[in-house]
Design a protein around this motif. Structure first.
Motif, PDB file in Angstrom:
ATOM      1  N   ASN A  89       1.075  -1.015  -0.003  1.00  0.00           N
ATOM      2  CA  ASN A  89      -0.142   0.407  -0.028  1.00  0.00           C
ATOM      3  C   ASN A  89       0.809   1.323  -0.104  1.00  0.00           C
ATOM      4  OD1 ASN A  89      -1.399   1.901   0.450  1.00  0.00           O
ATOM      5  ND2 ASN A  89      -2.850   1.239   2.518  1.00  0.00           N
ATOM      6  N   ALA A  90       1.182   2.239  -1.007  1.00  0.00           N
ATOM      7  CA  ALA A  90       1.739   2.901  -1.780  1.00  0.00           C
ATOM      8  C   ALA A  90       1.569   3.908  -1.501  1.00  0.00           C
ATOM      9  CB  ALA A  90       2.596   3.223  -2.478  1.00  0.00           C
ATOM     10  N   GLY A  91      -0.285   3.952  -0.559  1.00  0.00           N
ATOM     11  CA  GLY A  91      -1.217   5.425  -0.659  1.00  0.00           C
ATOM     12  C   GLY A  91      -1.206   5.982   0.538  1.00  0.00           C
ATOM     13  N   ASN A  92      -1.483   6.937   0.732  1.00  0.00           N
ATOM     14  CA  ASN A  92      -2.254   7.548   2.137  1.00  0.00           C
ATOM     15  C   ASN A  92      -3.475   7.303   2.953  1.00  0.00           C
ATOM     16  OD1 ASN A  92       0.251   9.229   1.446  1.00  0.00           O
ATOM     17  ND2 ASN A  92      -0.681  10.981   0.435  1.00  0.00           N
ATOM     18  N   CYS A  93      -4.167   6.320   2.795  1.00  0.00           N
ATOM     19  CA  CYS A  93      -5.241   6.137   3.437  1.00  0.00           C
ATOM     20  C   CYS A  93      -4.864   4.413   3.356  1.00  0.00           C
ATOM     21  CB  CYS A  93      -6.596   5.879   2.556  1.00  0.00           C
ATOM     22  SG  CYS A  93      -6.613   7.830   1.393  1.00  0.00           S
ATOM     23  N   GLU A  94      -5.493   3.715   4.360  1.00  0.00           N
ATOM     24  CA  GLU A  94      -5.803   2.627   4.886  1.00  0.00           C
ATOM     25  C   GLU A  94      -6.490   1.986   4.014  1.00  0.00           C
ATOM     26  OE1 GLU A  94      -6.815   0.944   8.619  1.00  0.00           O
ATOM     27  OE2 GLU A  94      -7.545   2.825   9.017  1.00  0.00           O
ATOM     28  N   GLY A  95      -6.649   0.539   3.474  1.00  0.00           N
ATOM     29  CA  GLY A  95      -7.634   0.129   2.137  1.00  0.00           C
ATOM     30  C   GLY A  95      -7.455  -1.354   2.419  1.00  0.00           C
ATOM     31  N   LEU A 111     -10.696 -18.004 -12.414  1.00  0.00           N
ATOM     32  CA  LEU A 111     -10.232 -17.260 -11.439  1.00  0.00           C
ATOM     33  C   LEU A 111     -10.025 -19.055 -11.065  1.00  0.00           C
ATOM     34  CD1 LEU A 111     -10.286 -15.401  -8.985  1.00  0.00           C
ATOM     35  CD2 LEU A 111     -12.701 -15.245  -9.108  1.00  0.00           C
ATOM     36  N   VAL A 112      -8.843 -18.953  -9.644  1.00  0.00           N
ATOM     37  CA  VAL A 112      -9.116 -20.191  -9.158  1.00  0.00           C
ATOM     38  C   VAL A 112      -8.973 -20.020  -7.777  1.00  0.00           C
ATOM     39  CG1 VAL A 112      -8.564 -21.437 -10.771  1.00  0.00           C
ATOM     40  CG2 VAL A 112      -6.617 -20.158  -9.676  1.00  0.00           C
ATOM     41  N   ASP A 113      -8.586 -18.768  -7.320  1.00  0.00           N
ATOM     42  CA  ASP A 113      -8.536 -18.468  -6.203  1.00  0.00           C
ATOM     43  C   ASP A 113      -8.247 -16.447  -5.285  1.00  0.00           C
ATOM     44  OD1 ASP A 113      -8.249 -18.505  -2.986  1.00  0.00           O
ATOM     45  OD2 ASP A 113      -6.338 -19.506  -2.933  1.00  0.00           O
ATOM     46  N   PHE A 114      -8.583 -16.592  -4.684  1.00  0.00           N
ATOM     47  CA  PHE A 114      -8.583 -14.711  -4.151  1.00  0.00           C
ATOM     48  C   PHE A 114      -8.296 -14.693  -2.714  1.00  0.00           C
ATOM     49  CE2 PHE A 114     -13.372 -15.588  -4.849  1.00  0.00           C
ATOM     50  CZ  PHE A 114     -13.189 -15.389  -3.242  1.00  0.00           C
ATOM     51  N   GLN A 115      -7.954 -13.441  -2.352  1.00  0.00           N
ATOM     52  CA  GLN A 115      -7.896 -13.295  -1.211  1.00  0.00           C
ATOM     53  C   GLN A 115      -8.430 -11.072  -0.557  1.00  0.00           C
ATOM     54  OE1 GLN A 115      -3.818 -14.050   0.508  1.00  0.00           O
ATOM     55  NE2 GLN A 115      -3.220 -16.666  -0.506  1.00  0.00           N
ATOM     56  N   ARG A 116      -8.622 -11.129   0.443  1.00  0.00           N
ATOM     57  CA  ARG A 116      -9.104  -9.857   0.952  1.00  0.00           C
ATOM     58  C   ARG A 116      -7.466  -9.539   2.093  1.00  0.00           C
ATOM     59  NH1 ARG A 116     -13.160  -7.023   0.572  1.00  0.00           N
ATOM     60  NH2 ARG A 116     -13.406  -6.521   2.376  1.00  0.00           N
ATOM     61  N   ILE A 117      -6.951  -7.942   1.488  1.00  0.00           N
ATOM     62  CA  ILE A 117      -6.071  -7.874   2.464  1.00  0.00           C
ATOM     63  C   ILE A 117      -5.920  -6.614   3.157  1.00  0.00           C
ATOM     64  CG2 ILE A 117      -3.848  -7.570   2.866  1.00  0.00           C
ATOM     65  CD1 ILE A 117      -4.313 -10.560   2.521  1.00  0.00           C
ATOM     66  N   HIS A 118      -6.334  -6.659   3.838  1.00  0.00           N
ATOM     67  CA  HIS A 118      -5.801  -4.957   4.433  1.00  0.00           C
ATOM     68  C   HIS A 118      -4.689  -4.159   4.879  1.00  0.00           C
ATOM     69  CE1 HIS A 118      -8.074  -1.916   6.384  1.00  0.00           C
ATOM     70  NE2 HIS A 118      -7.306  -1.244   7.443  1.00  0.00           N
ATOM     71  N   LEU A 119      -4.203  -3.444   4.249  1.00  0.00           N
ATOM     72  CA  LEU A 119      -2.719  -2.757   4.670  1.00  0.00           C
ATOM     73  C   LEU A 119      -2.768  -1.098   5.161  1.00  0.00           C
ATOM     74  CD1 LEU A 119      -0.900  -4.311   1.682  1.00  0.00           C
ATOM     75  CD2 LEU A 119      -1.180  -4.626   3.986  1.00  0.00           C
ATOM     76  N   ARG A 120      -2.318  -0.902   6.490  1.00  0.00           N
ATOM     77  CA  ARG A 120      -2.167   0.072   6.503  1.00  0.00           C
ATOM     78  C   ARG A 120      -1.315   1.201   5.794  1.00  0.00           C
ATOM     79  NH1 ARG A 120      -2.907  -1.681  12.244  1.00  0.00           N
ATOM     80  NH2 ARG A 120      -0.020  -2.218  11.648  1.00  0.00           N
ATOM     81  N   PRO A 121      -1.729   2.482   5.485  1.00  0.00           N
ATOM     82  CA  PRO A 121      -0.452   3.217   4.366  1.00  0.00           C
ATOM     83  C   PRO A 121       1.066   2.945   4.410  1.00  0.00           C
ATOM     84  CG  PRO A 121      -2.017   5.019   5.259  1.00  0.00           C
ATOM     85  CD  PRO A 121      -2.323   3.172   6.338  1.00  0.00           C
ATOM     86  N   GLY A 122       2.237   2.542   3.949  1.00  0.00           N
ATOM     87  CA  GLY A 122       2.965   2.610   3.808  1.00  0.00           C
ATOM     88  C   GLY A 122       3.093   0.412   3.870  1.00  0.00           C
ATOM     89  N   GLU A 123       2.246  -0.054   4.181  1.00  0.00           N
ATOM     90  CA  GLU A 123       2.686  -1.491   5.049  1.00  0.00           C
ATOM     91  C   GLU A 123       2.459  -1.953   3.832  1.00  0.00           C
ATOM     92  OE1 GLU A 123       0.472  -3.228   9.062  1.00  0.00           O
ATOM     93  OE2 GLU A 123      -0.990  -2.553   6.918  1.00  0.00           O
ATOM     94  N   ARG A 124       3.030  -3.242   3.850  1.00  0.00           N
ATOM     95  CA  ARG A 124       3.192  -4.451   2.507  1.00  0.00           C
ATOM     96  C   ARG A 124       3.132  -5.633   3.224  1.00  0.00           C
ATOM     97  NH1 ARG A 124       7.131  -4.268  -1.070  1.00  0.00           N
ATOM     98  NH2 ARG A 124       7.523  -1.904  -0.375  1.00  0.00           N
TER      99      ARG A 124
END
Length: 679
Positions: A562-568, A592-605
């Protein structure tokens, strides 16, 4: 999970009951009757008399828990064997609390929120005395139509949604029993079957069914009879599930077969009210074998046992939960949570959302902005409007309808003479506004209709800072003079808490996280926005994609930043397809065979790891078998089906054989409903 000893007890009890039951009592377990109309005391007494004789197994149309307990008490204390009743009903998008439609919820790609919403629906249904949900109904969209009860266009996503909804409906109580039996209905998928579309065929339905069985222990399955070649294809694909060691819950299609053999007509099984007397007579005449009857009755008794009905003295012994509010606060919060996750931010360039100080004076336009019924998709009740949501957040705004009030003679989308004045007033207001938020409904074909189109064209010319919010079932990406609009938020039909969820997303209280569950196309079929597309207020990037091969498993690994200024929250999607010919140009997106939902704060990887199993590399064949072919596979990891990183998998013959036999028709162990589970 119920222990094995419980399943042994279940089988012993069923065997004992079948030995004691008369043919009429067995037939009664397959007889479904509608509850009498209010005030019809004569029919109520006749129904009660048949229950006492053991001639009724299910009653549909129950209005409240008191009525359910009345009939259940008769069945358990006044019939010879005391076998309880099932009370089926369609639960749909909710009982008291109305949740987002299936199509809107599918855009959330959030299985936890979907499961939670269905758990609330189950709680509200149980409180009314319902213990058998005729649902979920799984329907897929195509390029022409996207009804509100659709789960989108992808089989894998639909299978995950089906399993999540069933898990929610079949929540266990403290004793380990289920309060509600779920019925997976695949009739809509088979009814839309086209030979050139595997999603809607028997193999697509089989994929969804196996997910419902192995991941959620579904208690019943319904596929309405169609006859002809389609029916033969369904019977062939599902044959192994109906044989020894297969699914031993209720097959409503077997009820259809029995009803047709009894009457010679195309009724929808015993759900249409075929009497136990008719079935018992057919048994006496030798038209229905005793073995066939016992098999069907055993499935019903097994479901009743695992629901806890045969272990409870009375269904009313478990006192119903009560609440003074028609929609309890925690139920409304669950509805709001799913409604927050379902809208899709289609476009936001230049960045007009979220609304803030730079937005200037906000003008809200469109009859849909004040509509408290449209979000319910035809259900009775009142939903929060967008105006309600903005007012609760204290967001200053002005509102003009933009279109004139309709009387009984004009359709909501028809242009009428009075609209010209209303549009003119909206134009003048838009010229003075900092940002215009236009809220429009649409059709399930992705059309705005004439009046809405005229309003949209006029406002886009009056103020370039235009945010379009669409509340119809299907997402819309309109063009004006060949150009797309700068900012579009597709909300869909979000249910009771619609306006609050949309207001939070517009103002940045929450960041949009929805993804398209069907692509948006032009009338000629060209893609405007791809499957899986959806923006957030954050700025996500995928990097360092790699493929690692184990002995019998493949791993896809990548970094999400997440390279932005907002979490998402971002949904990372994995697509895989076998390359059949070198240099072949694909005309359709990869599966489509799989997916993951990931929540990151700004700057997190975060490092993402996808375990690629047999289901991703192969497919079910028309006879129900599973096949994986060796070769080169294209892999694509993306933030949509078109935006991401590509890779390549080389699958050897040996590994293909190893993955193929892994889990193919595994030896079943008994689950909560006696369904097939992987050992």
């Amino acid at each position: 999970m119920i222990q094995a000893i419980t399943d042994t007890e279940c089988q012993r009890l069923i065997t004992d009951l079948l030995a004691y039951m008369s043919p009429k009592e067995k037939a009664g377990q397959l007889a479904m009757r509608s509850v009498p109309l209010p005030g019809d005391r004569g029919e109520r007494e006749r129904l009660a008399a048949d229950i006492r004789k053991g001639m009724i197994g299910s009653i549909k149309g129950i209005r409240d828990r008191e009525q359910a307990d009345y009939f259940q008490n008769i069945a358990q204390t006044e019939s010879r064997l005391g076998i309880p009743l099932l009370f089926p009903a369609r639960t749909g998008t909710g009982i008291d609390t109305i949740f987002p439609t299936a199509l809107a919820a599918s855009s959330s790609w959030d299985m936890e929120a979907i499961e939670t919403s269905e758990a609330v629906i189950a709680q509200e249904a149980e409180r009314r005395g319902i213990n058998w949900a005729f649902g979920p109904e799984i329907v897929l969209s195509d390029e022409r139509r996207a009804p509100s009860d659709s789960c989108g266009q992808d089989t894998h996503l639909a299978a995950r949604i089906a399993a999540a909804r069933i898990r929610g409906l079949q929540q266990t109580d403290a004793s380990g029993a289920f309060a509600l039996l779920s019925c997976l209905d695949l009739s809509g998928i088979i009814a839309s079957y086209r030979q050139d579309d595997k999603r809607t065929g028997p193999t697509g339905a089989l994929d969804i069914t196996l997910a419902a069985i192995t991941e959620a222990n579904v208690g019943a399955i319904a596929i309405d009879e169609l006859g002809g070649e389609v029916q033969h294809a369904v019977d062939t694909a599902f044959r192994f599930l109906k044989g020894p060691g297969g699914f031993d819950g209720i097959w409503l299609s077997e009820w259809d077969d029995l009803a047709r053999d009894l009457t010679g007509s195309g009724v929808t099984g015993l759900r249409d009210g075929i009497s136990a007397d008719l079935l018992a007579t057919a048994i006496d005449q030798g038209r229905i074998s005793a073995e066939r009857l016992d098999s069907l009755v055993a499935r019903v008794l097994r479901a009743k046992f695992r629901l806890g009905l045969l272990r409870a003295a009375l269904s009313s012994s478990q006192a119903p939960q009560t609440n003074d509010l028609p929609t309890p606060i925690h139920n409304r919060e669950a509805a709001l949570e799913l409604a927050r996750r379902s809208p899709v931010l289609l476009r936001n360039e230049p960045q007009l959302l979220p609304l803030g100080i730079d937005s200037g004076d906000v003008l809200l336009v469109g009859p849909a902005a004040s509509d408290r019924s449209a979000p319910l998709a035809g259900r009775a009740g009142i939903a929060a409007s967008i105006i309600d949501g903005l007012e609760q957040l204290g967001v200053p705004h002005r509102y003009v309808s933009g279109l004139a009030l309709r009387d009984g003679g004009a359709g909501p989308g028809d242009m009428i003479a009075a609209d010209n004045m209303a549009i003119g007033m909206a134009i003048e207001a838009a010229k003075r506004a900092g940002t215009v938020v236009l809220v429009l409904a649409g059709t399930d074909k992705g059309e705005l209709e004439e009046a809405n189109e005229q309003l949209l064209y006029a406002l886009s010319a009056a103020n370039p800072r235009l945010v379009l919010v669409t509340m119809g079932p299907r997402p819309i990406d309109p063009r004006i003079s060949g150009e797309s609009l700068p900012c579009i938020l597709h909300a869909g039909q979000l249910g009771t808490m619609s306006g609050h969820a949309i207001a939070e997303l517009l103002t940045g209280e929450r960041s949009p996280s929805g993804k398209l569950s069907l692509e948006i196309c032009t009338p000629d079929g060209s893609t405007l926005l791809p499957f899986g597309h959806g923006l957030t207020y954050a700025d996500f990037a995928l990097t360092e994609f790699s493929i690692e091969l184990g002995r019998d498993t493949i791993f896809a690994i990548a970094q999400l930043h997440n390279a932005g200024n907002c979490e998402g929250t971002e949904t990372v999607q994995l697509y895989i397809a076998r390359r059949t010919t070198d240099g072949e140009t694909r005309t359709r997106r990869m599966p489509l065979v799989d997916f993951q939902r990931i929540h990151l704060r700004p700057g997190e990887r975060e490092t993402l790891t996808f375990e690629i199993g047999r289901e991703a590399m192969g497919s079910h064949q028309p006879d129900g078998s599973f096949r994986i072919e060796a070769g080169i596979f294209d892999a694509f990891l993306g933030l949509s089906s078109e935006r991401g990183i590509g890779g390549e998998i080389t699958l050897s013959e040996q590994m293909a054989r190893t993955m193929t036999v892994q889990g193919v028709h595994p030896t079943p162990t008994i689950g909560s409903f006696g369904t097939r589970r992987r050992a």
